[in-house]
Design a protein around this motif. Structure first.
Motif, PDB file in Angstrom:
ATOM      1  N   ARG A 224       0.816  -1.211   0.000  1.00 26.98           N
ATOM      2  CA  ARG A 224       0.000   0.000   0.000  1.00 26.98           C
ATOM      3  C   ARG A 224       0.852   1.265   0.000  1.00 26.98           C
ATOM      4  O   ARG A 224       0.351   2.343  -0.234  1.00 26.98           O
ATOM      5  CB  ARG A 224      -0.875   0.054   1.250  1.00 26.98           C
ATOM      6  CG  ARG A 224      -1.987  -0.897   1.269  1.00 26.98           C
ATOM      7  CD  ARG A 224      -2.850  -0.629   2.513  1.00 26.98           C
ATOM      8  NE  ARG A 224      -3.970  -1.513   2.505  1.00 26.98           N
ATOM      9  CZ  ARG A 224      -5.054  -1.325   1.765  1.00 26.98           C
ATOM     10  NH1 ARG A 224      -5.145  -0.282   1.001  1.00 26.98           N
ATOM     11  NH2 ARG A 224      -6.035  -2.187   1.799  1.00 26.98           N
ATOM     12  N   THR A 225       2.139   1.125   0.333  1.00 24.54           N
ATOM     13  CA  THR A 225       3.019   2.280   0.496  1.00 24.54           C
ATOM     14  C   THR A 225       4.208   2.188  -0.446  1.00 24.54           C
ATOM     15  O   THR A 225       4.774   1.123  -0.644  1.00 24.54           O
ATOM     16  CB  THR A 225       3.528   2.366   1.946  1.00 24.54           C
ATOM     17  OG1 THR A 225       2.403   2.489   2.819  1.00 24.54           O
ATOM     18  CG2 THR A 225       4.446   3.557   2.154  1.00 24.54           C
ATOM     19  N   THR A 226       4.580   3.317  -1.010  1.00 24.10           N
ATOM     20  CA  THR A 226       5.822   3.421  -1.769  1.00 24.10           C
ATOM     21  C   THR A 226       6.649   4.521  -1.125  1.00 24.10           C
ATOM     22  O   THR A 226       6.118   5.553  -0.725  1.00 24.10           O
ATOM     23  CB  THR A 226       5.560   3.702  -3.267  1.00 24.10           C
ATOM     24  OG1 THR A 226       6.806   3.709  -3.959  1.00 24.10           O
ATOM     25  CG2 THR A 226       4.846   5.015  -3.497  1.00 24.10           C
ATOM     26  N   ILE A 227       7.955   4.269  -0.981  1.00 29.60           N
ATOM     27  CA  ILE A 227       8.843   5.230  -0.311  1.00 29.60           C
ATOM     28  C   ILE A 227      10.031   5.538  -1.220  1.00 29.60           C
ATOM     29  O   ILE A 227      10.631   4.637  -1.800  1.00 29.60           O
ATOM     30  CB  ILE A 227       9.332   4.683   1.042  1.00 29.60           C
ATOM     31  CG1 ILE A 227       8.143   4.513   1.981  1.00 29.60           C
ATOM     32  CG2 ILE A 227      10.382   5.615   1.657  1.00 29.60           C
ATOM     33  CD1 ILE A 227       8.482   3.913   3.321  1.00 29.60           C
ATOM     34  N   VAL A 228      10.362   6.813  -1.321  1.00 33.75           N
ATOM     35  CA  VAL A 228      11.511   7.274  -2.111  1.00 33.75           C
ATOM     36  C   VAL A 228      12.503   7.933  -1.163  1.00 33.75           C
ATOM     37  O   VAL A 228      12.138   8.843  -0.418  1.00 33.75           O
ATOM     38  CB  VAL A 228      11.057   8.282  -3.191  1.00 33.75           C
ATOM     39  CG1 VAL A 228      12.247   8.888  -3.893  1.00 33.75           C
ATOM     40  CG2 VAL A 228      10.122   7.619  -4.178  1.00 33.75           C
ATOM     41  N   ASN A 229      13.760   7.456  -1.160  1.00 35.88           N
ATOM     42  CA  ASN A 229      14.780   8.062  -0.295  1.00 35.88           C
ATOM     43  C   ASN A 229      16.053   8.419  -1.048  1.00 35.88           C
ATOM     44  O   ASN A 229      17.014   8.885  -0.465  1.00 35.88           O
ATOM     45  CB  ASN A 229      15.112   7.150   0.884  1.00 35.88           C
ATOM     46  CG  ASN A 229      15.695   5.830   0.440  1.00 35.88           C
ATOM     47  OD1 ASN A 229      15.912   5.593  -0.741  1.00 35.88           O
ATOM     48  ND2 ASN A 229      15.941   4.954   1.386  1.00 35.88           N
ATOM     49  N   SER A 230      16.069   8.187  -2.360  1.00 36.11           N
ATOM     50  CA  SER A 230      17.231   8.553  -3.163  1.00 36.11           C
ATOM     51  C   SER A 230      16.764   8.844  -4.580  1.00 36.11           C
ATOM     52  O   SER A 230      15.629   8.561  -4.949  1.00 36.11           O
ATOM     53  CB  SER A 230      18.266   7.419  -3.159  1.00 36.11           C
ATOM     54  OG  SER A 230      17.727   6.263  -3.761  1.00 36.11           O
ATOM     55  N   ILE A 231      17.663   9.424  -5.347  1.00 36.25           N
ATOM     56  CA  ILE A 231      17.352   9.764  -6.731  1.00 36.25           C
ATOM     57  C   ILE A 231      18.550   9.392  -7.589  1.00 36.25           C
ATOM     58  O   ILE A 231      19.698   9.483  -7.143  1.00 36.25           O
ATOM     59  CB  ILE A 231      16.993  11.264  -6.867  1.00 36.25           C
ATOM     60  CG1 ILE A 231      16.427  11.570  -8.248  1.00 36.25           C
ATOM     61  CG2 ILE A 231      18.160  12.150  -6.544  1.00 36.25           C
ATOM     62  CD1 ILE A 231      15.782  12.941  -8.346  1.00 36.25           C
ATOM     63  N   VAL A 232      18.272   8.956  -8.787  1.00 42.01           N
ATOM     64  CA  VAL A 232      19.330   8.628  -9.743  1.00 42.01           C
ATOM     65  C   VAL A 232      19.418   9.792 -10.714  1.00 42.01           C
ATOM     66  O   VAL A 232      18.410  10.231 -11.266  1.00 42.01           O
ATOM     67  CB  VAL A 232      19.013   7.311 -10.491  1.00 42.01           C
ATOM     68  CG1 VAL A 232      20.052   7.044 -11.559  1.00 42.01           C
ATOM     69  CG2 VAL A 232      18.934   6.156  -9.507  1.00 42.01           C
ATOM     70  N   SER A 233      20.631  10.309 -10.889  1.00 41.53           N
ATOM     71  CA  SER A 233      20.813  11.437 -11.802  1.00 41.53           C
ATOM     72  C   SER A 233      22.067  11.221 -12.647  1.00 41.53           C
ATOM     73  O   SER A 233      22.960  10.467 -12.270  1.00 41.53           O
ATOM     74  CB  SER A 233      20.901  12.754 -11.032  1.00 41.53           C
ATOM     75  OG  SER A 233      22.011  12.745 -10.174  1.00 41.53           O
ATOM     76  N   PHE A 234      22.123  11.920 -13.755  1.00 41.06           N
ATOM     77  CA  PHE A 234      23.251  11.796 -14.676  1.00 41.06           C
ATOM     78  C   PHE A 234      24.290  12.843 -14.324  1.00 41.06           C
ATOM     79  O   PHE A 234      23.987  14.025 -14.206  1.00 41.06           O
ATOM     80  CB  PHE A 234      22.778  11.980 -16.114  1.00 41.06           C
ATOM     81  CG  PHE A 234      23.850  11.743 -17.128  1.00 41.06           C
ATOM     82  CD1 PHE A 234      24.245  10.453 -17.451  1.00 41.06           C
ATOM     83  CD2 PHE A 234      24.477  12.802 -17.752  1.00 41.06           C
ATOM     84  CE1 PHE A 234      25.233  10.222 -18.390  1.00 41.06           C
ATOM     85  CE2 PHE A 234      25.468  12.592 -18.679  1.00 41.06           C
ATOM     86  CZ  PHE A 234      25.851  11.292 -19.005  1.00 41.06           C
ATOM     87  N   CYS A 235      25.529  12.417 -14.149  1.00 46.04           N
ATOM     88  CA  CYS A 235      26.630  13.325 -13.849  1.00 46.04           C
ATOM     89  C   CYS A 235      27.329  13.669 -15.162  1.00 46.04           C
ATOM     90  O   CYS A 235      27.933  12.793 -15.794  1.00 46.04           O
ATOM     91  CB  CYS A 235      27.609  12.671 -12.876  1.00 46.04           C
ATOM     92  SG  CYS A 235      29.030  13.715 -12.499  1.00 46.04           S
ATOM     93  N   SER A 236      27.242  14.930 -15.577  1.00 47.13           N
ATOM     94  CA  SER A 236      27.836  15.316 -16.852  1.00 47.13           C
ATOM     95  C   SER A 236      29.360  15.265 -16.821  1.00 47.13           C
ATOM     96  O   SER A 236      29.998  15.057 -17.849  1.00 47.13           O
ATOM     97  CB  SER A 236      27.356  16.712 -17.259  1.00 47.13           C
ATOM     98  OG  SER A 236      27.658  17.642 -16.248  1.00 47.13           O
ATOM     99  N   SER A 237      29.977  15.419 -15.648  1.00 46.45           N
ATOM    100  CA  SER A 237      31.442  15.394 -15.581  1.00 46.45           C
ATOM    101  C   SER A 237      32.005  13.975 -15.723  1.00 46.45           C
ATOM    102  O   SER A 237      33.059  13.777 -16.305  1.00 46.45           O
ATOM    103  CB  SER A 237      31.958  16.045 -14.295  1.00 46.45           C
ATOM    104  OG  SER A 237      31.478  15.347 -13.183  1.00 46.45           O
ATOM    105  N   THR A 238      31.298  12.960 -15.195  1.00 42.67           N
ATOM    106  CA  THR A 238      31.783  11.574 -15.313  1.00 42.67           C
ATOM    107  C   THR A 238      31.110  10.819 -16.450  1.00 42.67           C
ATOM    108  O   THR A 238      31.589   9.772 -16.874  1.00 42.67           O
ATOM    109  CB  THR A 238      31.531  10.782 -14.010  1.00 42.67           C
ATOM    110  OG1 THR A 238      30.116  10.671 -13.790  1.00 42.67           O
ATOM    111  CG2 THR A 238      32.211  11.443 -12.830  1.00 42.67           C
ATOM    112  N   GLY A 239      29.971  11.338 -16.927  1.00 44.84           N
ATOM    113  CA  GLY A 239      29.248  10.661 -17.986  1.00 44.84           C
ATOM    114  C   GLY A 239      28.539   9.399 -17.511  1.00 44.84           C
ATOM    115  O   GLY A 239      28.257   8.511 -18.309  1.00 44.84           O
TER     116      GLY A 239
END
Length: 194
Positions: free
Chosen positions: A99-114
């Motif tokens: 019944r519950t969904t929890i978000v504690n992090s995010i995935v993002s693209f790092c332009s410096s490391t690619g």
């Protein structure tokens, strides 16, 4: 917690649920920056504290004629969001833990490391002063400190959506003049990826 049509939003930090407060300055008018009409709540944030956001569908939630609820979690100036689906078949089948969904992090693209990187969500410090070296405008800070959860009932289909990624911008310093009386003391930051 913020309740709206059978769904409850929670924010967790330091191992406990954060109390939510109504806007003391609310004048009854809707927020011009809000994507939809919904309750707006505030929490007390601690600089550097990690946090998580949860959406719970309450018992008896009305799915209408749909297959699932899709939740989208938006954080501050990120143009992308985190998607999570709560399936009707799981919930009505008695799976209480679904019944519950929890978000504690995010995935993002790092332009410096690619590379794509995962980082925990944290409350970041926001420096507020008489004048600022940055060229931050009122439009730049319209979502500063904002956590938004948008949910909708969905019916499964065959259509595929195209994903367009835009790297988020970070604001760490702003002048009082730009804030124009907004009671914002924190920004949302990502921890260093591990």
């Amino acid at each position: 917690m913020a309740c709206y049509e059978g769904a409850t939003i929670h924010i967790f930090s330091n191992g406990k649920r954060c109390p939510m407060y109504d806007d003391p300055d609310a004048d009854g008018h809707e927020d011009p920056y809000s994507m939809i009409s919904s309750p707006q709540k505030y929490i007390e944030a601690v600089n550097g504290a990690r946090f998580a956001v949860g959406l719970t569908l309450e018992p008896g939630f009305n799915f209408a004629n749909c297959d699932a609820v899709r939740a989208r979690f938006f954080f501050e100036n990120c143009s992308s969001s985190i998607l999570s689906d709560l399936r009707r078949i799981d919930i009505e089948g008695g799976a209480v833990d679904r019944r519950t969904t929890i978000v504690n992090s995010i995935v993002s693209f790092c332009s410096s490391t690619g590379q794509w990187q995962q980082a925990d969500l944290t409350f970041g410090e926001l420096k507020i002063g008489e004048a600022s070296e940055s060229n931050v405008t009122l439009n730049d800070i319209k979502n500063l400190g904002r956590i938004q959860v948008v949910w909708q009932r969905i019916k499964w289909g065959q259509k595929t959506l195209q994903y367009v990624y835009k790297e988020p911008s970070a604001i760490s310093e702003v002048s009082e003049k730009v804030l124009k009386g907004k009671a914002i003391e924190n920004a949302i930051k990502l921890c260093t990826p591990q």
